[in-house]
Design an enzyme around this catalytic site. Structure first.
Site, PDB file in Angstrom:
ATOM      1  N   ASP A 161      -5.799   5.972   2.066  1.00  0.00           N
ATOM      2  CA  ASP A 161      -6.007   4.599   1.626  1.00  0.00           C
ATOM      3  C   ASP A 161      -7.450   4.181   1.896  1.00  0.00           C
ATOM      4  O   ASP A 161      -8.039   4.546   2.916  1.00  0.00           O
ATOM      5  CB  ASP A 161      -5.036   3.681   2.378  1.00  0.00           C
ATOM      6  CG  ASP A 161      -4.940   2.289   1.781  1.00  0.00           C
ATOM      7  OD1 ASP A 161      -5.961   1.570   1.817  1.00  0.00           O
ATOM      8  OD2 ASP A 161      -3.867   1.920   1.303  1.00  0.00           O
ATOM      9  N   HIS A 169       0.830  -1.202   0.000  1.00  0.00           N
ATOM     10  CA  HIS A 169       0.000   0.000   0.000  1.00  0.00           C
ATOM     11  C   HIS A 169       0.868   1.256   0.000  1.00  0.00           C
ATOM     12  O   HIS A 169       0.550   2.244  -0.670  1.00  0.00           O
ATOM     13  CB  HIS A 169      -0.916   0.009   1.234  1.00  0.00           C
ATOM     14  CG  HIS A 169      -1.939  -1.075   1.233  1.00  0.00           C
ATOM     15  ND1 HIS A 169      -3.291  -0.827   1.122  1.00  0.00           N
ATOM     16  CD2 HIS A 169      -1.818  -2.429   1.329  1.00  0.00           C
ATOM     17  CE1 HIS A 169      -3.964  -1.976   1.157  1.00  0.00           C
ATOM     18  NE2 HIS A 169      -3.082  -2.956   1.290  1.00  0.00           N
TER      19      HIS A 169
END
Length: 493
Positions: free
Chosen positions: A136, A36
């Site tokens: 995110d 990520h």
């Protein structure tokens, strides 16, 4: 490279001098895992240096903050990205927590409870008010904070568009009785027909790994909640390109007012900057080894930064690779094998064969490897970063997925994009050997046309006039518009 805490203090004071106070200020918050952080840090670098000239505050957890600052050349980074500052918040886990393998799910709940108030405090303390937050999709507590403070927020889903779309149908899959997926019930190949655009593609075994959980399992509920919260963001960023996932991107545009497809992000960052997004020390000695190999002769093997194998699985892969007779470059992390308390139990025949035609490293510069002329195939865990990088460099894949979005990606590789083979749910040595031979020789021509075509489309998308080029430019312009609007509102107060 010195004490990271001392550097952090110095860096923060130094950045205040370099911040351009009339430029937009973007706060970037990734989920605290390598897969990520990598694309989100690439986006931060792009907005800071290449595309926008923005001020960027990149917020890691304390744990990953220390890891990153220990690995990068801090002076060179600060010189290259003078308006990008790193800050950190706790993740709620002890320093000894492994944060990998199955235990990574602990971060889902600790970040929501511990990191959320810390993130709010950090935002309030910043010397320049954020223009917007890019968070995110699995850190959607940032949307709560942003709403409270009146800051626009854009969600960045680090999965493919296809997998993102599937997550929006988890509740529908539950209602239709497709969840939980029960392995061994003889019906794993039943087609999933309730997700628009994927009616003739997905089987039960191709659903995300969380679909094996009961509907009321806390992890299942976490994903349902996170996905629902994402819709409160003003826009969605995806690290993909329009031409690869056009139908599914169109479906997502029915949920989000704006979808920015800006990938492949790794192609937009200059080579010296790419490795700045790694939390693991690179071993670049393998490049010299690749230089000595014939073109398209080497199989690259990597299972990413989170997956763990049993010792038996390690041996099955190893025997399959050796028995294929193909040269291989294999990334074996120190923590890859979960029960690796007897490391000497590697048969001598494997060790000898590896010395003859193999190379093993603990971590590697993946983009440099996939772009190397000696590499002809990629045995991968099907993480989205790896999948997109392999597509971009035109390297056919053997997919062995285990968690989260990887099952979906592997199915898309084999059935939608025709750029590789899906080996999910098995890893016995004979199967591994067969697929290695398939991708490296026997059936190579069947997928060559698709790999070449999709690699060309990926590169076309980031050139001037291409879809990702336009979307990146639009993202920059939209953030500037938010910034100008905020300044105008302050001027009228």
């Amino acid at each position: 490279m010195g004490n990271p805490e001392n550097y952090f203090q110095f860096q923060q004071e130094d950045k205040k001098e370099h911040f351009t106070m009339d430029a937009p200020h973007v706060v970037v918050l990734p989920f605290p895992a390598q897969g990520h952080i990598k694309p989100m840090l690439m986006l931060a670098q792009l907005l800071c240096h290449g595309a926008g000239g923005f001020n960027i505050t990149f917020v890691n957890t304390d744990h990953n903050h220390s890891r990153l600052l220990n690995l990068i050349d801090q002076t060179a980074f600060s010189r290259r990205f003078p308006t990008l500052q790193f800050m950190s918040i706790p993740d709620g886990l002890s320093p000894e927590h492994p944060r990998t393998g199955p235990s990574i799910v602990d971060l889902f709940f600790s970040t929501n409870s511990v990191s959320k108030p810390e993130f709010r405090n950090l935002i309030v303390s910043l010397s320049q008010e954020p223009t917007c937050i890019i968070a995110d999709g699995t850190m959607s507590f940032a949307i709560d904070v942003a709403d409270e403070l009146g800051i626009p927020v854009i969600t960045f889903r680090t999965y493919s568009a296809t997998c993102t779309w599937i997550y929006f149908h988890l509740q529908k899959l539950i209602r239709n009785g497709e969840i939980p997926v029960v392995e061994g019930n003889g019906d794993m190949d039943k087609q999933i027909s309730c997700i628009p655009g994927l009616e003739n593609i997905l089987r039960r075994r191709d659903l995300p790994s969380i679909c094996k959980l009961e509907p009321d399992d806390p992890i299942m509920q976490f994903y349902i909640t996170q996905t629902s919260k994402m819709t409160r963001a003003s826009a969605l960023i995806l690290n993909t390109f329009q031409e690869l996932e056009t139908p599914i991107i169109s479906h997502l545009q029915s949920i989000f007012p704006t979808v920015y497809t800006i990938g492949p992000l790794h192609t937009l960052i200059d080579s010296p900057s790419k490795n700045l997004s790694s939390l693991i020390q690179m071993d670049e000695s393998c490049i010299k080894w690749l230089d000595s190999q014939h073109p398209k002769s080497v199989l690259y093997v990597s299972f990413g930064s989170v997956i763990v194998l049993s010792h038996d699985q390690l041996l099955e892969f190893w025997y399959g690779l050796v028995n294929s007779g193909k040269p291989f470059l294999w990334v074996i992390r120190p923590d890859l094998v979960v029960d690796n308390n007897e490391p000497n139990k590697i048969p001598d025949e494997l060790k000898m064969a590896t010395k003859e035609r193999g190379c093993i490293v603990s971590w590697a510069p993946q983009e440099d490897i996939l772009s190397h002329q000696a590499v002809g195939g990629f045995l991968t865990h099907s993480g989205w970063n790896s999948t997109l990088e392999s597509i971009t460099f035109g390297v056919p894949m053997i997919c062995w997925p285990m968690i989260t979005d990887q099952q979906v990606n592997s199915r898309c590789v084999s059935e939608l994009w025709k750029v590789g083979f899906d080996m999910k749910d098995t890893c016995d040595r004979s199967t591994v050997e067969k697929f290695v031979r398939d991708v490296m020789e026997d059936r190579r021509q069947e997928i060559m046309e698709s790999t070449v075509k999709n690699a060309r489309l990926a590169h076309d998308s980031i050139h001037e006039g291409g879809s990702s080029y336009r979307n990146t430019k639009k993202l920059v312009q939209d953030i500037i518009s938010i910034h100008l609007s905020k300044n105008a509102s302050k001027g009228n107060e």
